[in-house]
Scaffold this motif. Structure first.
Motif, PDB file in Angstrom:
ATOM      1  N   LEU A  62      43.953  55.651  22.784  1.00 35.35           N
ATOM      2  CA  LEU A  62      45.210  56.276  22.358  1.00 35.35           C
ATOM      3  C   LEU A  62      45.452  55.941  20.884  1.00 35.35           C
ATOM      4  CD1 LEU A  62      47.140  55.149  25.521  1.00 35.35           C
ATOM      5  CD2 LEU A  62      46.922  57.554  24.846  1.00 35.35           C
ATOM      6  N   THR A  63      46.223  56.781  20.225  1.00 33.98           N
ATOM      7  CA  THR A  63      46.617  56.514  18.836  1.00 33.98           C
ATOM      8  C   THR A  63      48.138  56.445  18.806  1.00 33.98           C
ATOM      9  OG1 THR A  63      44.748  57.888  18.136  1.00 33.98           O
ATOM     10  CG2 THR A  63      46.365  57.329  16.446  1.00 33.98           C
ATOM     11  N   VAL A  64      48.694  55.501  18.027  1.00 35.17           N
ATOM     12  CA  VAL A  64      50.162  55.400  17.939  1.00 35.17           C
ATOM     13  C   VAL A  64      50.591  55.502  16.474  1.00 35.17           C
ATOM     14  CG1 VAL A  64      50.463  54.039  20.049  1.00 35.17           C
ATOM     15  CG2 VAL A  64      50.059  52.872  17.870  1.00 35.17           C
ATOM     16  N   LYS A  65      51.898  55.685  16.297  1.00 36.26           N
ATOM     17  CA  LYS A  65      52.430  55.864  14.937  1.00 36.26           C
ATOM     18  C   LYS A  65      52.077  54.685  14.028  1.00 36.26           C
ATOM     19  CE  LYS A  65      56.534  57.845  12.839  1.00 36.26           C
ATOM     20  NZ  LYS A  65      56.704  59.227  13.218  1.00 36.26           N
ATOM     21  N   ASP A  66      52.089  53.476  14.593  1.00 35.56           N
ATOM     22  CA  ASP A  66      51.763  52.302  13.780  1.00 35.56           C
ATOM     23  C   ASP A  66      50.352  52.371  13.216  1.00 35.56           C
ATOM     24  OD1 ASP A  66      54.111  51.008  13.638  1.00 35.56           O
ATOM     25  OD2 ASP A  66      53.759  49.668  15.344  1.00 35.56           O
ATOM     26  N   ASP A  67      49.445  53.034  13.933  1.00 38.91           N
ATOM     27  CA  ASP A  67      48.085  53.177  13.400  1.00 38.91           C
ATOM     28  C   ASP A  67      48.121  53.977  12.099  1.00 38.91           C
ATOM     29  OD1 ASP A  67      46.947  51.825  15.574  1.00 38.91           O
ATOM     30  OD2 ASP A  67      46.833  53.664  16.765  1.00 38.91           O
ATOM     31  N   LEU A  68      49.015  54.972  12.070  1.00 39.67           N
ATOM     32  CA  LEU A  68      49.142  55.791  10.859  1.00 39.67           C
ATOM     33  C   LEU A  68      49.756  54.965   9.732  1.00 39.67           C
ATOM     34  CD1 LEU A  68      48.529  57.990  12.959  1.00 39.67           C
ATOM     35  CD2 LEU A  68      50.261  59.408  11.901  1.00 39.67           C
ATOM     36  N   ARG A  69      50.754  54.162  10.096  1.00 40.30           N
ATOM     37  CA  ARG A  69      51.401  53.318   9.076  1.00 40.30           C
ATOM     38  C   ARG A  69      50.429  52.270   8.546  1.00 40.30           C
ATOM     39  NH1 ARG A  69      56.466  52.898  12.319  1.00 40.30           N
ATOM     40  NH2 ARG A  69      57.688  54.697  11.668  1.00 40.30           N
ATOM     41  N   ASP A  70      49.633  51.681   9.452  1.00 38.36           N
ATOM     42  CA  ASP A  70      48.682  50.648   9.022  1.00 38.36           C
ATOM     43  C   ASP A  70      47.624  51.224   8.087  1.00 38.36           C
ATOM     44  OD1 ASP A  70      50.037  48.958  10.636  1.00 38.36           O
ATOM     45  OD2 ASP A  70      48.576  48.963  12.277  1.00 38.36           O
ATOM     46  N   ASN A  71      47.376  52.518   8.204  1.00 39.61           N
ATOM     47  CA  ASN A  71      46.346  53.149   7.371  1.00 39.61           C
ATOM     48  C   ASN A  71      46.972  53.983   6.256  1.00 39.61           C
ATOM     49  OD1 ASN A  71      43.599  52.543   8.667  1.00 39.61           O
ATOM     50  ND2 ASN A  71      44.941  52.983  10.392  1.00 39.61           N
ATOM     51  N   TYR A  72      48.210  53.641   5.925  1.00 42.77           N
ATOM     52  CA  TYR A  72      48.966  54.356   4.884  1.00 42.77           C
ATOM     53  C   TYR A  72      48.253  54.267   3.540  1.00 42.77           C
ATOM     54  CZ  TYR A  72      52.881  55.238   1.678  1.00 42.77           C
ATOM     55  OH  TYR A  72      53.693  55.733   0.697  1.00 42.77           O
ATOM     56  N   PRO A  73      48.186  55.289   2.669  1.00 47.00           N
ATOM     57  CA  PRO A  73      48.648  56.622   3.008  1.00 47.00           C
ATOM     58  C   PRO A  73      47.560  57.527   3.594  1.00 47.00           C
ATOM     59  CG  PRO A  73      48.232  56.461   0.642  1.00 47.00           C
ATOM     60  CD  PRO A  73      47.907  55.122   1.232  1.00 47.00           C
ATOM     61  N   PHE A  74      46.292  57.346   3.173  1.00 47.45           N
ATOM     62  CA  PHE A  74      45.296  58.370   3.541  1.00 47.45           C
ATOM     63  C   PHE A  74      44.192  57.863   4.461  1.00 47.45           C
ATOM     64  CE2 PHE A  74      46.240  59.920  -1.051  1.00 47.45           C
ATOM     65  CZ  PHE A  74      47.411  60.529  -0.618  1.00 47.45           C
ATOM     66  N   GLY A  75      44.380  56.645   5.003  1.00 50.26           N
ATOM     67  CA  GLY A  75      43.290  56.022   5.753  1.00 50.26           C
ATOM     68  C   GLY A  75      42.858  56.754   7.017  1.00 50.26           C
ATOM     69  N   MET A  76      43.711  57.629   7.550  1.00 50.49           N
ATOM     70  CA  MET A  76      43.336  58.352   8.771  1.00 50.49           C
ATOM     71  C   MET A  76      42.656  59.684   8.442  1.00 50.49           C
ATOM     72  SD  MET A  76      44.291  56.434  11.306  1.00 50.49           S
ATOM     73  CE  MET A  76      44.428  57.420  12.798  1.00 50.49           C
ATOM     74  N   PHE A  77      42.538  60.004   7.161  1.00 53.51           N
ATOM     75  CA  PHE A  77      41.985  61.313   6.801  1.00 53.51           C
ATOM     76  C   PHE A  77      40.483  61.368   7.068  1.00 53.51           C
ATOM     77  CE2 PHE A  77      45.358  62.797   3.462  1.00 53.51           C
ATOM     78  CZ  PHE A  77      46.340  62.623   4.417  1.00 53.51           C
ATOM     79  N   ALA A  78      40.052  62.547   7.513  1.00 55.63           N
ATOM     80  CA  ALA A  78      38.625  62.745   7.792  1.00 55.63           C
ATOM     81  C   ALA A  78      37.971  63.567   6.682  1.00 55.63           C
ATOM     82  CB  ALA A  78      38.462  63.455   9.134  1.00 55.63           C
ATOM     83  N   GLU A  79      38.750  63.899   5.659  1.00 57.76           N
ATOM     84  CA  GLU A  79      38.202  64.684   4.548  1.00 57.76           C
ATOM     85  C   GLU A  79      38.542  63.987   3.242  1.00 57.76           C
ATOM     86  OE1 GLU A  79      36.294  67.276   4.722  1.00 57.76           O
ATOM     87  OE2 GLU A  79      36.505  67.715   6.875  1.00 57.76           O
ATOM     88  N   THR A  80      37.745  64.278   2.207  1.00 52.13           N
ATOM     89  CA  THR A  80      38.025  63.675   0.900  1.00 52.13           C
ATOM     90  C   THR A  80      39.196  64.404   0.260  1.00 52.13           C
ATOM     91  OG1 THR A  80      36.555  65.208  -0.205  1.00 52.13           O
ATOM     92  CG2 THR A  80      35.589  63.115   0.531  1.00 52.13           C
TER      93      THR A  80
END
Ligand code: DLL
Length: 434
Positions: A62-80
């Motif tokens: 599962l993915t949660v909002k905190d994962d997005l915050r921990d990877n702020y700002p672009f760490g979850m991106f799959a593209e350059t």
């Protein structure tokens, strides 16, 4: 009319094959492109090629909002960055904003799902649509905008607020569709009455309302005050923005665009997947998103899914109106209650306006709930006895519907702050104590 019949009314077996294919590709993409997911999948011993069917979804993390915050700002991106053509962000109540990115293809997908949504509400090139969701980092304005252009409607990109101007353009331009939050729609409705606007000059026939929970009782009030049919649109920035799901003319729940977003309902405590028909937390896997694909993202929204074919001909799964967010649930002296349940009780009474606020506090270690109810203009009285009777009646109705004793405070018309975007219904003073 159906915008994309091939998908929206697809044979479910064919749809599943498409989902399987896309899920397999998604796993491969995120494994190689998003270190966060590569780590998670590796920990579970999952490699690209292992996942071939959506029946295996529950094996995935599962993915949660905190994962997005921990990877702020672009760490979850799959593209350059070179591939990213748009960024949006939602501020949330605490900490860093949640950032989302889009490639050109993502923006095309977004316009497509919003075009499908608007078509469900009967919007076509013959319409003039006034978009009163905020334009900017919030996804509401721009999300609706490009979908409406794709449909071929004439778009008025007025953004939120400035009610006078909204009403002026609504009458001068002859808007036939309004898109905004339901709470702002309620405010527009009362402003039309207050400003004595000539109703024959208003051509509105439909409203595209979402971005916050609202009840069917609220729907009836807004439909009456604006003389329209009101449609529910659902979405969240992390998944794409508005256009994840939408109500058709039968209004038996919102159709989820499952060729892009696979829904699941989980028990928010045990995290177990629940069968169709059971209430739980909505989880989405984005199977076509390029810039920021998400695996089993926990929305915190509570609802249930229905899989039976709809009378409109669409075969897409439907989600019920959201009961609320699990983080919005109030626990008052042990009773669990959602603001939407209180709204339903209040708006069943014609004396209550759609403007209310809940103030939660803790006094001598006991939770207290005060419900501030703004009384409709025509029912406000200078006679204390009349108001006292009404106050008692509301208190009894709340107690018998929800098993909850609340303090009811009736407030004069036009005293509760109007929202131009998402309404703030709850003030929880317990959270303010340091
Ligand atoms: O509110 C996207 C949107 C814009 C949807 C315009 C519809 C119309 P966020 O700001 O990320 O995105 O907030 C998402 O709002 O998880 C729900 O809790 C709530 N929400 C959105 N639509 C509905 C709805 C936009 N129709 C969060 N009913 C979601 C109830 C809704 N809640």
């Amino acid at each position: 009319m159906i915008w994309n019949e091939y998908i929206e009314a697809a044979d479910r077996e064919r749809l599943k094959r498409l989902q399987n294919e896309r899920l397999t590709q998604l796993i491969e993409r995120i494994y190689f492109k998003v270190p966060f997911y590569r780590k998670k999948l590796t920990e579970l011993g999952i490699e690209p090629g292992d996942i071939k069917s959506i029946d295996q979804l529950s094996q995935l993390p599962l993915t949660v909002k905190d994962d997005l915050r921990d990877n702020y700002p672009f760490g979850m991106f799959a593209e350059t960055q070179q591939q990213i053509v748009r960024l949006h962000a939602s501020s949330g109540t605490t900490g860093k904003p949640t950032v989302v990115g889009y490639t050109h293809n993502d923006l095309n997908t977004w316009s497509e799902v919003v075009a499908r949504s608007l078509t469900m509400a009967g919007v076509s090139r013959s319409d003039i649509i006034q978009i009163a969701y905020g334009y900017g980092l919030f996804t509401g304005g721009l999300g609706l905008h490009y979908g409406a252009e794709k449909v071929g409607a004439s778009v008025i990109p007025i953004s939120g607020g400035n009610t006078r101007k909204q009403l002026q353009l609504m009458t001068d331009f002859g808007s036939t569709v309004i898109a905004c939050t339901p709470s702002y729609a309620a405010h527009l409705g009362e402003s039309i009455a207050k400003d004595n606007i000539d109703r024959t000059q208003i051509k509105l026939r439909a409203g595209i309302f979402g971005a916050e929970p609202w009840t069917n009782e609220m729907r009836l009030q807004v439909e009456k005050s604006l003389n329209i049919k009101a449609f529910d649109i659902y979405g969240l920035s992390e998944i794409i923005g508005p256009g994840v799901a939408m109500e058709c003319e039968h209004q038996q729940g919102m159709h989820i665009f499952e060729d892009h977003f696979i829904p699941e309902i989980i028990d928010p405590v045990t995290l177990e997947v629940l069968p169709y028909g059971e209430i739980g937390e909505l989880v989405f896997t984005t199977i076509t998103k390029e810039a920021m694909p998400l695996l089993r993202y926990r929305t915190r929204d509570l609802t249930r899914l229905h899989v039976e074919k709809c009378a409109c001909g669409r075969t897409l799964v439907r989600m019920d109106k959201c009961l609320g967010r699990s983080d919005d649930m109030l626990i008052i002296r042990g009773v669990n209650v959602f603001p939407s349940q209180i709204e339903a009780v209040l708006l069943e009474m014609s004396e209550a306006s759609p403007h209310y606020q809940l103030v939660v506090d803790r006094v001598n270690n006991l939770d207290t709930l005060e419900i501030q109810v703004e009384i409709d203009d025509q029912f406000w009285s200078d006679e204390i006895r009349v108001l006292e009777n009404l106050r008692r009646q509301i208190q009894n109705n709340i107690a018998s519907a929800l098993g909850l004793t609340a303090t009811i405070r009736l407030v004069e018309p036009n005293t509760i702050a109007r929202s131009e975007g998402k309404a703030q219904r709850v003030i929880d003073k317990r959270k303010l104590v340091i």
